[in-house]
Design a protein around this motif. Sequence first.
Motif, PDB file in Angstrom:
ATOM      1  N   LYS A 262       0.843  -1.196   0.000  1.00  0.00           N
ATOM      2  CA  LYS A 262       0.000   0.000   0.000  1.00  0.00           C
ATOM      3  C   LYS A 262       0.877   1.244   0.000  1.00  0.00           C
ATOM      4  N   GLY A 263       0.389   2.277  -0.676  1.00  0.00           N
ATOM      5  CA  GLY A 263       1.099   3.543  -0.678  1.00  0.00           C
ATOM      6  C   GLY A 263       2.122   3.701  -1.776  1.00  0.00           C
ATOM      7  N   LYS A 264       2.096   2.754  -2.743  1.00  0.00           N
ATOM      8  CA  LYS A 264       3.043   2.834  -3.846  1.00  0.00           C
ATOM      9  C   LYS A 264       2.330   2.354  -5.102  1.00  0.00           C
TER      10      LYS A 264
ATOM     11  N   LEU B  77       7.612  -5.834  -7.781  1.00  0.00           N
ATOM     12  CA  LEU B  77       7.435  -6.756  -6.655  1.00  0.00           C
ATOM     13  C   LEU B  77       8.254  -8.010  -6.867  1.00  0.00           C
ATOM     14  N   TYR B  78       8.672  -8.621  -5.757  1.00  0.00           N
ATOM     15  CA  TYR B  78       9.589  -9.753  -5.802  1.00  0.00           C
ATOM     16  C   TYR B  78       9.176 -10.811  -4.772  1.00  0.00           C
ATOM     17  N   TRP B  79       9.409 -12.079  -5.102  1.00  0.00           N
ATOM     18  CA  TRP B  79       9.291 -13.175  -4.139  1.00  0.00           C
ATOM     19  C   TRP B  79      10.679 -13.783  -3.928  1.00  0.00           C
ATOM     20  N   TYR B  80      11.002 -13.994  -2.631  1.00  0.00           N
ATOM     21  CA  TYR B  80      12.231 -14.666  -2.256  1.00  0.00           C
ATOM     22  C   TYR B  80      11.899 -15.865  -1.374  1.00  0.00           C
TER      23      TYR B  80
ATOM     24  N   THR C  74       4.775  -5.228 -13.660  1.00  0.00           N
ATOM     25  CA  THR C  74       3.451  -4.663 -13.860  1.00  0.00           C
ATOM     26  C   THR C  74       2.390  -5.750 -13.755  1.00  0.00           C
ATOM     27  N   VAL C  75       1.133  -5.343 -13.673  1.00  0.00           N
ATOM     28  CA  VAL C  75       0.010  -6.280 -13.570  1.00  0.00           C
ATOM     29  C   VAL C  75       0.046  -7.277 -14.722  1.00  0.00           C
ATOM     30  N   GLY C  76      -0.147  -8.535 -14.389  1.00  0.00           N
ATOM     31  CA  GLY C  76      -0.221  -9.577 -15.394  1.00  0.00           C
ATOM     32  C   GLY C  76       1.107 -10.060 -15.929  1.00  0.00           C
ATOM     33  N   GLN C  77       2.202  -9.444 -15.507  1.00  0.00           N
ATOM     34  CA  GLN C  77       3.520  -9.835 -15.997  1.00  0.00           C
ATOM     35  C   GLN C  77       4.382 -10.328 -14.846  1.00  0.00           C
ATOM     36  N   VAL C  78       4.874 -11.570 -14.972  1.00  0.00           N
ATOM     37  CA  VAL C  78       5.727 -12.168 -13.956  1.00  0.00           C
ATOM     38  C   VAL C  78       6.907 -12.844 -14.651  1.00  0.00           C
ATOM     39  N   GLU C  79       8.109 -12.591 -14.122  1.00  0.00           N
ATOM     40  CA  GLU C  79       9.304 -13.245 -14.646  1.00  0.00           C
ATOM     41  C   GLU C  79       9.827 -14.230 -13.615  1.00  0.00           C
ATOM     42  N   SER C  80      10.180 -15.415 -14.080  1.00  0.00           N
ATOM     43  CA  SER C  80      10.690 -16.447 -13.191  1.00  0.00           C
ATOM     44  C   SER C  80      12.212 -16.394 -13.139  1.00  0.00           C
ATOM     45  N   VAL C  81      12.756 -16.432 -11.922  1.00  0.00           N
ATOM     46  CA  VAL C  81      14.206 -16.463 -11.762  1.00  0.00           C
ATOM     47  C   VAL C  81      14.661 -17.884 -11.439  1.00  0.00           C
ATOM     48  N   VAL C  82      13.978 -18.493 -10.467  1.00  0.00           N
ATOM     49  CA  VAL C  82      14.226 -19.890 -10.103  1.00  0.00           C
ATOM     50  C   VAL C  82      12.872 -20.561  -9.956  1.00  0.00           C
ATOM     51  N   GLN C  83      12.683 -21.715 -10.540  1.00  0.00           N
ATOM     52  CA  GLN C  83      11.346 -22.317 -10.580  1.00  0.00           C
ATOM     53  C   GLN C  83      10.905 -22.927  -9.255  1.00  0.00           C
TER      54      GLN C  83
ATOM     55  N   SER D 169       4.688 -21.139  -8.776  1.00  0.00           N
ATOM     56  CA  SER D 169       4.290 -20.157  -9.773  1.00  0.00           C
ATOM     57  C   SER D 169       3.880 -18.877  -9.061  1.00  0.00           C
ATOM     58  N   ALA D 170       3.851 -17.793  -9.806  1.00  0.00           N
ATOM     59  CA  ALA D 170       3.472 -16.512  -9.229  1.00  0.00           C
ATOM     60  C   ALA D 170       2.559 -15.776 -10.185  1.00  0.00           C
ATOM     61  N   SER D 171       1.714 -14.923  -9.618  1.00  0.00           N
ATOM     62  CA  SER D 171       0.819 -14.120 -10.437  1.00  0.00           C
ATOM     63  C   SER D 171       0.707 -12.723  -9.848  1.00  0.00           C
ATOM     64  N   ARG D 172       0.373 -11.767 -10.728  1.00  0.00           N
ATOM     65  CA  ARG D 172       0.193 -10.366 -10.308  1.00  0.00           C
ATOM     66  C   ARG D 172      -1.205  -9.962 -10.784  1.00  0.00           C
ATOM     67  N   PRO D 173      -2.245 -10.291  -9.984  1.00  0.00           N
ATOM     68  CA  PRO D 173      -3.621 -10.019 -10.410  1.00  0.00           C
ATOM     69  C   PRO D 173      -4.032  -8.557 -10.289  1.00  0.00           C
ATOM     70  N   LYS D 174      -3.374  -7.837  -9.387  1.00  0.00           N
ATOM     71  CA  LYS D 174      -3.676  -6.418  -9.189  1.00  0.00           C
ATOM     72  C   LYS D 174      -2.371  -5.658  -9.055  1.00  0.00           C
ATOM     73  N   ASP D 175      -2.447  -4.359  -9.193  1.00  0.00           N
ATOM     74  CA  ASP D 175      -1.239  -3.542  -9.123  1.00  0.00           C
ATOM     75  C   ASP D 175      -0.527  -3.688  -7.787  1.00  0.00           C
ATOM     76  N   ASP D 176      -1.324  -3.866  -6.712  1.00  0.00           N
ATOM     77  CA  ASP D 176      -0.722  -3.904  -5.382  1.00  0.00           C
ATOM     78  C   ASP D 176      -0.634  -5.315  -4.798  1.00  0.00           C
ATOM     79  N   GLN D 177      -0.835  -6.352  -5.632  1.00  0.00           N
ATOM     80  CA  GLN D 177      -0.899  -7.700  -5.098  1.00  0.00           C
ATOM     81  C   GLN D 177      -0.020  -8.666  -5.881  1.00  0.00           C
ATOM     82  N   PHE D 178       0.669  -9.533  -5.133  1.00  0.00           N
ATOM     83  CA  PHE D 178       1.558 -10.529  -5.743  1.00  0.00           C
ATOM     84  C   PHE D 178       1.300 -11.843  -5.036  1.00  0.00           C
ATOM     85  N   ILE D 179       0.994 -12.900  -5.799  1.00  0.00           N
ATOM     86  CA  ILE D 179       0.591 -14.181  -5.239  1.00  0.00           C
ATOM     87  C   ILE D 179       1.604 -15.250  -5.619  1.00  0.00           C
ATOM     88  N   LEU D 180       1.963 -16.090  -4.655  1.00  0.00           N
ATOM     89  CA  LEU D 180       2.861 -17.231  -4.888  1.00  0.00           C
ATOM     90  C   LEU D 180       2.055 -18.493  -4.635  1.00  0.00           C
TER      91      LEU D 180
END
Lengths: 115, 114
Positions: free
Chosen positions: A26-28, A33-36, A52-61, A65-76
């Motif tokens: 919130k507030g940005k 966004l990143y998952w570690y 950005t929303v809807g775009q996720v890049e994989s670094v290590v599988q 999986s990950a998704s970005r359904p909203k601007d402020d939300q990141f799901i693993l």
Amino acid sequence: AQTIHQWPVAEIKAVGSPLSLGCTIKGKSSPNLYWYWQATGGTLQQLFYSITVGQVESVVQLNLSASRPKDDQFILSTEKLLLSHSGFYLCAWRTGTGGRQDTQYFGPGTRLLVL
Amino acid sequence: AQSVTQPDARVTVSEGASLQLRCKYSYFGTPYLFWYVQYPRQGLQLLLKYYPGDPVVQGVNGFEAEFSKSNSSFHLRKASVHWSDWAVYFCAVSPHSGYNKLTFGKGTVLLVSP
């Protein structure tokens, strides 16, 4: 001020069960966004990032999986958990301003135990 | 590829004594460098960051770090350690461009003895 929230705080799950971890900032607007993942007693390994929303890049599988359904939300997530998925999952956001102010800040984390 | 080595898995320091935690990086060019601290069962907090310029960077809680390109190092220092500094310290490196790749070292556990 920006705040980052992760849910749940902790989970105990069975091998083979599904998993969904969430991260909200919130507030940005339009944050990077990143998952570690951090194994117990280990270092941090970057898993995914999203610009950005809807775009996720994989670094290590790691069978996640990950998704970005909203601007402020990141799901693993995963359909089937493995024992090796146990550990500490951290979400981070980047100031993205470039130069001296460009830094990644971390959320409080979710502790996962797979049995 | 970029990498970070923290050669000391564990460091024990007496309260009030000075501290140095070592970090060596591998990167072609001059990177961004970071020190993060992780208190027990918590997420990571940024201590300080190196951006090309002055080699000595001041951070929070009396921590500072010195960048050396010739030694490929970014060691963390504190003049007087407090018991509350007991934590795991991570050094990390990132390229100037393509900032989305942040690589961490294995961490150093700092133990503070009375």
